[in-house]
Design a protein around this motif. Structure first.
Motif, PDB file in Angstrom:
ATOM      1  N   ARG A 224     -28.692  37.314 -26.410  1.00 19.98           N
ATOM      2  CA  ARG A 224     -27.532  36.635 -26.972  1.00 19.98           C
ATOM      3  C   ARG A 224     -27.838  35.184 -27.344  1.00 19.98           C
ATOM      4  N   LEU A 225     -28.884  34.617 -26.773  1.00 14.14           N
ATOM      5  CA  LEU A 225     -29.216  33.222 -27.074  1.00 14.14           C
ATOM      6  C   LEU A 225     -29.684  33.046 -28.518  1.00 14.14           C
ATOM      7  N   ALA A 226     -30.077  34.135 -29.149  1.00 15.46           N
ATOM      8  CA  ALA A 226     -30.497  34.065 -30.550  1.00 15.46           C
ATOM      9  C   ALA A 226     -29.301  34.044 -31.499  1.00 15.46           C
ATOM     10  N   ASN A 227     -28.108  34.261 -30.958  1.00 12.98           N
ATOM     11  CA  ASN A 227     -26.890  34.282 -31.769  1.00 12.98           C
ATOM     12  C   ASN A 227     -26.319  32.861 -31.847  1.00 12.98           C
ATOM     13  N   LEU A 228     -26.215  32.324 -33.046  1.00 21.16           N
ATOM     14  CA  LEU A 228     -25.737  30.955 -33.233  1.00 21.16           C
ATOM     15  C   LEU A 228     -24.307  30.780 -32.733  1.00 21.16           C
ATOM     16  N   GLU A 229     -23.509  31.839 -32.827  1.00 25.75           N
ATOM     17  CA  GLU A 229     -22.117  31.751 -32.399  1.00 25.75           C
ATOM     18  C   GLU A 229     -21.998  31.444 -30.905  1.00 25.75           C
ATOM     19  N   VAL A 230     -22.959  31.916 -30.114  1.00 29.93           N
ATOM     20  CA  VAL A 230     -22.962  31.627 -28.676  1.00 29.93           C
ATOM     21  C   VAL A 230     -23.081  30.122 -28.447  1.00 29.93           C
ATOM     22  N   TRP A 231     -23.952  29.479 -29.186  1.00 34.63           N
ATOM     23  CA  TRP A 231     -24.145  28.033 -29.055  1.00 34.63           C
ATOM     24  C   TRP A 231     -22.912  27.269 -29.548  1.00 34.63           C
ATOM     25  N   ILE A 232     -22.306  27.781 -30.609  1.00 34.43           N
ATOM     26  CA  ILE A 232     -21.094  27.150 -31.133  1.00 34.43           C
ATOM     27  C   ILE A 232     -19.967  27.215 -30.101  1.00 34.43           C
ATOM     28  N   GLU A 233     -19.809  28.383 -29.475  1.00 32.98           N
ATOM     29  CA  GLU A 233     -18.739  28.541 -28.486  1.00 32.98           C
ATOM     30  C   GLU A 233     -19.004  27.710 -27.239  1.00 32.98           C
ATOM     31  N   ALA A 234     -20.279  27.549 -26.874  1.00 33.75           N
ATOM     32  CA  ALA A 234     -20.621  26.690 -25.732  1.00 33.75           C
ATOM     33  C   ALA A 234     -20.222  25.247 -26.029  1.00 33.75           C
ATOM     34  N   GLY A 235     -20.536  24.786 -27.237  1.00 35.96           N
ATOM     35  CA  GLY A 235     -20.163  23.427 -27.613  1.00 35.96           C
ATOM     36  C   GLY A 235     -18.663  23.237 -27.675  1.00 35.96           C
ATOM     37  N   SER A 236     -17.955  24.228 -28.209  1.00 31.06           N
ATOM     38  CA  SER A 236     -16.501  24.149 -28.284  1.00 31.06           C
ATOM     39  C   SER A 236     -15.883  24.080 -26.893  1.00 31.06           C
ATOM     40  N   GLN A 237     -16.449  24.850 -25.949  1.00 28.79           N
ATOM     41  CA  GLN A 237     -15.949  24.812 -24.580  1.00 28.79           C
ATOM     42  C   GLN A 237     -16.175  23.452 -23.937  1.00 28.79           C
ATOM     43  N   ILE A 238     -17.314  22.825 -24.227  1.00 31.38           N
ATOM     44  CA  ILE A 238     -17.589  21.485 -23.698  1.00 31.38           C
ATOM     45  C   ILE A 238     -16.536  20.497 -24.195  1.00 31.38           C
ATOM     46  N   PHE A 239     -16.272  20.507 -25.487  1.00 28.64           N
ATOM     47  CA  PHE A 239     -15.287  19.588 -26.057  1.00 28.64           C
ATOM     48  C   PHE A 239     -13.907  19.839 -25.450  1.00 28.64           C
ATOM     49  N   PHE A 240     -13.557  21.123 -25.317  1.00 30.31           N
ATOM     50  CA  PHE A 240     -12.227  21.476 -24.815  1.00 30.31           C
ATOM     51  C   PHE A 240     -12.060  21.110 -23.348  1.00 30.31           C
ATOM     52  N   SER A 241     -12.998  21.502 -22.514  1.00 28.33           N
ATOM     53  CA  SER A 241     -12.815  21.313 -21.077  1.00 28.33           C
ATOM     54  C   SER A 241     -13.072  19.875 -20.630  1.00 28.33           C
ATOM     55  N   PHE A 242     -13.879  19.111 -21.377  1.00 28.40           N
ATOM     56  CA  PHE A 242     -14.125  17.711 -21.019  1.00 28.40           C
ATOM     57  C   PHE A 242     -13.080  16.770 -21.632  1.00 28.40           C
ATOM     58  N   SER A 243     -12.110  17.328 -22.378  1.00 31.79           N
ATOM     59  CA  SER A 243     -11.061  16.529 -23.047  1.00 31.79           C
ATOM     60  C   SER A 243     -11.650  15.485 -23.991  1.00 31.79           C
ATOM     61  N   LEU A 244     -12.709  15.864 -24.709  1.00 27.05           N
ATOM     62  CA  LEU A 244     -13.361  14.945 -25.636  1.00 27.05           C
ATOM     63  C   LEU A 244     -12.613  14.884 -26.959  1.00 27.05           C
ATOM     64  N   THR A 245     -12.715  13.763 -27.630  1.00 28.15           N
ATOM     65  CA  THR A 245     -12.159  13.497 -28.969  1.00 28.15           C
ATOM     66  C   THR A 245     -10.637  13.595 -29.019  1.00 28.15           C
ATOM     67  N   THR A 246      -9.960  13.528 -27.885  1.00 25.09           N
ATOM     68  CA  THR A 246      -8.497  13.585 -27.880  1.00 25.09           C
ATOM     69  C   THR A 246      -7.859  12.233 -27.599  1.00 25.09           C
ATOM     70  N   GLY A 247      -8.639  11.263 -27.153  1.00 23.09           N
ATOM     71  CA  GLY A 247      -8.112   9.938 -26.859  1.00 23.09           C
ATOM     72  C   GLY A 247      -7.732   9.719 -25.411  1.00 23.09           C
ATOM     73  N   SER A 248      -7.606  10.805 -24.629  1.00 24.16           N
ATOM     74  CA  SER A 248      -7.182  10.658 -23.227  1.00 24.16           C
ATOM     75  C   SER A 248      -8.163   9.823 -22.413  1.00 24.16           C
ATOM     76  N   LEU A 249      -9.463  10.061 -22.594  1.00 20.85           N
ATOM     77  CA  LEU A 249     -10.464   9.333 -21.812  1.00 20.85           C
ATOM     78  C   LEU A 249     -10.451   7.846 -22.144  1.00 20.85           C
ATOM     79  N   ASN A 250     -10.192   7.517 -23.412  1.00 26.29           N
ATOM     80  CA  ASN A 250     -10.071   6.104 -23.794  1.00 26.29           C
ATOM     81  C   ASN A 250      -8.957   5.432 -23.004  1.00 26.29           C
ATOM     82  N   VAL A 251      -7.784   6.086 -22.973  1.00 26.11           N
ATOM     83  CA  VAL A 251      -6.620   5.498 -22.322  1.00 26.11           C
ATOM     84  C   VAL A 251      -6.825   5.392 -20.818  1.00 26.11           C
TER      85      VAL A 251
END
Length: 529
Positions: A224-251
Motif C-alpha cells: 500500500r505504500l506504493a499508492n500515492l493516495e495513502v500518503w495523501i490521506e496520511a498528510g490530510s490526517q496530520i493537518f486535521f488532527s493537529f489543527s493546522l492552518t485553522t488559526g487556533s494554534l496562533n490564538v
C-alpha cells in the motif's frame, strides 16, 4: 542579527499557568479525528505500514507547521488576523480565510449534540439501538432518524434541540471570561477523556475476538505504500488532527508569555496527539473484532469511519456486551469531552480574533461577555437547521466542503511563503531563539521554505484532479445546487488570500514598488483601530 521587536497590545490577558495552555491545546488537538478517523485510515491504508507515511509527515509537516503557527501567535500576541497584519500586512487574507473556515467549523458542535443524546438514551434499561423495531430510528438503526435527503429537512427534533441548547450554554460558560474561564474548564475536559479511553481499552482487549480486530488494524501491507493516495490521506490526517492552518494554534499561543518555550511544547503536544491516535485504534478495533465474531463476519464488514463508527457500529457492539449501559456511557462521555474543548477553542479563537481587530469595542469585560453571548445565541438559532431530520446532510456538506484539503493546503502554502520567504526564515528562527533560548534546526527552515509548500501544492493539485462529488454511504447523491453551494464555501476561504492582497495593493497610495515594500514589511506598532 537582533530579532525584530513588536509592540504588544495590553489588556488581552494571559494563561494563568503554563499547565492551562498545555491542557487547552491538548484538548483542542486531541479530538474525534484521533478516535473515529485515524484507526480507520490505518486499517484501510496498509495497517502498520500506514505508520510510515504518517510518522514521516508528522515530522516534516506536523511539528514544523505546529511550531510556525504557535510561534507566530506567541511573538505577536494577536489573533489569527492581526498577527499577519503585524508580520506581513499583505498576508492578512490568510487570517480572513481562517475566519471563514472557523465559521464553518462552528458546526462541529452537532457531534457533541448527537453524543449527548446518545448518552441520555444510554441510561435506559433497553438500549434504543439494540433493535431497529422502533418508529423513530432508521433501517440502519441510527437514532438520529435521518430523512431521505437535504431536499427534505423535515421538522426540528425537540430532543436534539434541547441537547443543542445545553451544548451552546456549556460553550458560553466555558469561554465567557476568555482564557480565565477556558483554562479552568480544560482541567477536566482535557484529562477525563483519557480516563474513559483507558477504561475502554482494558475492556476492549479482554473481549473475545479483540485480537482479530487488532490484527486488521495493524497487520502491515507494505504494498500500500506504493499508492500515492495513502500518503495523501496520511498528510490530510496530520493537518486535521493537529489543527493546522485553522488559526487556533496562533490564538492559543498568543496568550503565552513572550519567553514561553513553544519550541519544546510543540514536540510534546504533537507526540501526545499521535500517541492518542495510535492507542485509540486498539480501543476501536478490539471492540469491532468482538462485534465481528458475534455476528460471524469478518472485521472489514463492520469497520467504518466517521459518524458511522461512533453512532452505529460502536453502539451496536457495546449493546452486545455484558453491562451494555456502562460501556455505552463511558464511550459517549468520552466523545462529548473530546468535542467540548475542541469546539470551545474554535469559538474562542474566533472571538479573540475579532476582539483583537476591534480592541476598543470588545476587550472591556462587560462588552466581551455580551459579545460572546450574542455569538452563542445566534449560532444556536442558526444550528437549529442541523437538528432537523435532514440536518445530518447539511452537516456532511459543510464538513466536506467548508474545510477541505484544498483549503488546508492552500493556507499552508501561503503561511510558508509569508514566514519563510517574505518575513524571512532566518529572522523567524532568530525570534524563536530569542523567545525560547533554543534555535530551531536548519531542518525547520528547509521545511518552511521548500518541503511543505511543495508537498501542499502536489496534494492541492491531486485533490482537484481526483475530485469526486460527496456521497452519503454510496447511496445518496446531493442535488446539483448543493454541490455549487459546497464549492462556494470552499472558495470563500481560499479566495480571501489573493483578493485581500489585491485590494490592499489597489487601496494603498504610492507606486507599485513603494506599495509592495510597505505591505511586505512587518508593522512595528500595536493598535490599528
Amino acid at each position: 542579527m537582533v530579532p525584530l521587536k513588536l509592540n504588544r497590545a495590553g489588556d488581552r490577558g494571559q494563561w494563568a499557568s503554563k499547565r492551562e495552555y498545555i491542557l487547552v491545546v491538548a484538548g483542542s488537538v486531541v479530538g474525534l479525528g484521533n478516535v473515529w478517523r485515524f484507526p480507520y485510515l490505518c486499517y484501510k491504508n496498509g495497517g502498520g505500514a500506514f505508520l510510515v507515511p504518517y510518522g514521516l509527515l508528522a515530522v516534516v509537516c506536523g511539528i514544523t507547521l505546529f511550531l510556525l503557527e504557535s510561534s507566530v501567535g506567541q511573538y505577536t500576541q494577536e489573533g489569527f488576523i492581526t498577527c499577519w497584519r503585524k508580520m506581513c500586512p499583505l498576508a492578512q487574507g490568510i487570517g480572513y480565510g481562517n475566519f471563514i473556515m472557523k465559521l464553518y467549523e462552528f458546526n462541529y458542535i452537532i457531534i457533541q449534540v448527537w453524543a449527548l443524546l446518545y448518552l441520555v438514551f444510554s441510561f435506559r434499561s433497553q438500549l434504543p439501538w439494540a433493535s431497529c423495531e422502533n418508529t423513530w430510528n432508521t433501517a440502519n438503526c441510527m437514532v438520529l432518524g435521518m430523512s431521505g435527503g437535504i431536499e427534505d429537512l423535515g421538522s426540528v427534533r425537540w430532543e436534539l434541540a434541547l441537547c443543542l441548547l445545553a451544548s451552546w450554554m456549556f460553550c458560553y460558560f466555558s469561554i465567557w471570561k476568555g482564557v480565565r474561564s477556558s483554562g479552568k474548564v480544560a482541567y477536566f475536559t482535557a484529562t477525563f477523556p483519557y480516563v474513559m479511553l483507558l477504561i475502554l481499552l482494558i475492556r476492549g482487549l479482554t473481549l473475545p475476538g479483540a485480537w482479530d480486530g487488532i490484527y486488521y488494524y495493524l497487520y502491515p501491507n507494505l504494498n500500500r505504500l506504493a499508492n500515492l493516495e495513502v500518503w495523501i490521506e496520511a498528510g490530510s490526517q496530520i493537518f486535521f488532527s493537529f489543527s493546522l492552518t485553522t488559526g487556533s494554534l496562533n490564538v492559543l499561543g498568543s496568550y503565552n508569555e513572550y519567553n514561553n518555550n513553544c519550541y519544546k511544547d510543540c514536540f510534546w503536544l504533537c507526540l501526545l496527539n499521535s500517541g492518542t491516535s495510535f492507542v485509540a485504534g486498539f480501543v476501536v478495533f478490539s471492540v469491532l473484532g468482538f462485534m465481528a465474531q458475534k455476528q460471524d463476519v469478518t472485521v472489514d464488514n463492520v469497520a467504518e469511519s466517521g459518524p458511522g463508527l461512533a453512532f452505529i457500529a460502536y453502539p451496536q457492539a457495546t449493546a452486545m456486551m455484558p453491562l451494555p449501559q456502562f460501556w455505552t456511557v463511558c464511550f459517549f462521555l468520552m466523545l462529548i469531552l473530546l468535542t467540548v474543548d475542541t469546539h470551545f477553542v474554535i469559538v474562542e479563537s474566533s472571538i479573540t480574533t475579532v476582539s483583537d481587530l476591534f480592541p476598543k469595542w470588545f476587550r472591556a469585560p462587560v462588552r466581551h461577555e455580551i459579545f460572546v453571548l450574542i455569538i452563542c445565541v445566534s449560532s444556536f438559532l442558526i444550528h437549529l437547521t442541523l437538528v432537523t431530520e435532514g440536518g445530518i446532510y447539511i452537516f456532511q456538506l459543510i464538513d466536506f466542503y467548508g474545510s477541505t484539503r484544498v483549503c488546508q493546503n492552500f493556507i499552508a502554502i501561503c503561511e510558508c511563503l509569508a514566514v519563510g520567504w517574505i518575513f524571512g526564515a532566518d529572522q523567524f528562527s532568530n525570534i524563536i531563539e530569542d523567545m525560547t533560548g533554543q534555535r530551531p534546526s536548519v531542518f525547520f527552515k528547509v521545511c518552511w521554505k521548500y518541503i511543505i509548500p511543495l508537498l501542499s501544492l502536489i496534494s492541492f493539485i491531486l485533490y482537484l484532479v481526483d475530485y469526486k462529488h460527496l456521497k452519503i454511504n454510496d447511496w445518496y447523491t446531493y442535488p446539483d445546487w448543493a454541490y455549487v453551494l459546497g464549492w462556494t464555501m470552499t472558495l470563500s476561504s481560499v479566495l480571501m488570500v489573493p483578493l485581500w492582497a489585491a485590494g490592499q495593493m489597489c487601496l494603498t497610495a504610492g507606486t507599485f514598488r513603494q506599495v509592495s515594500v510597505h505591505l511586505l514589511q512587518p508593522k512595528q506598532y500595536a493598535s490599528f483601530f
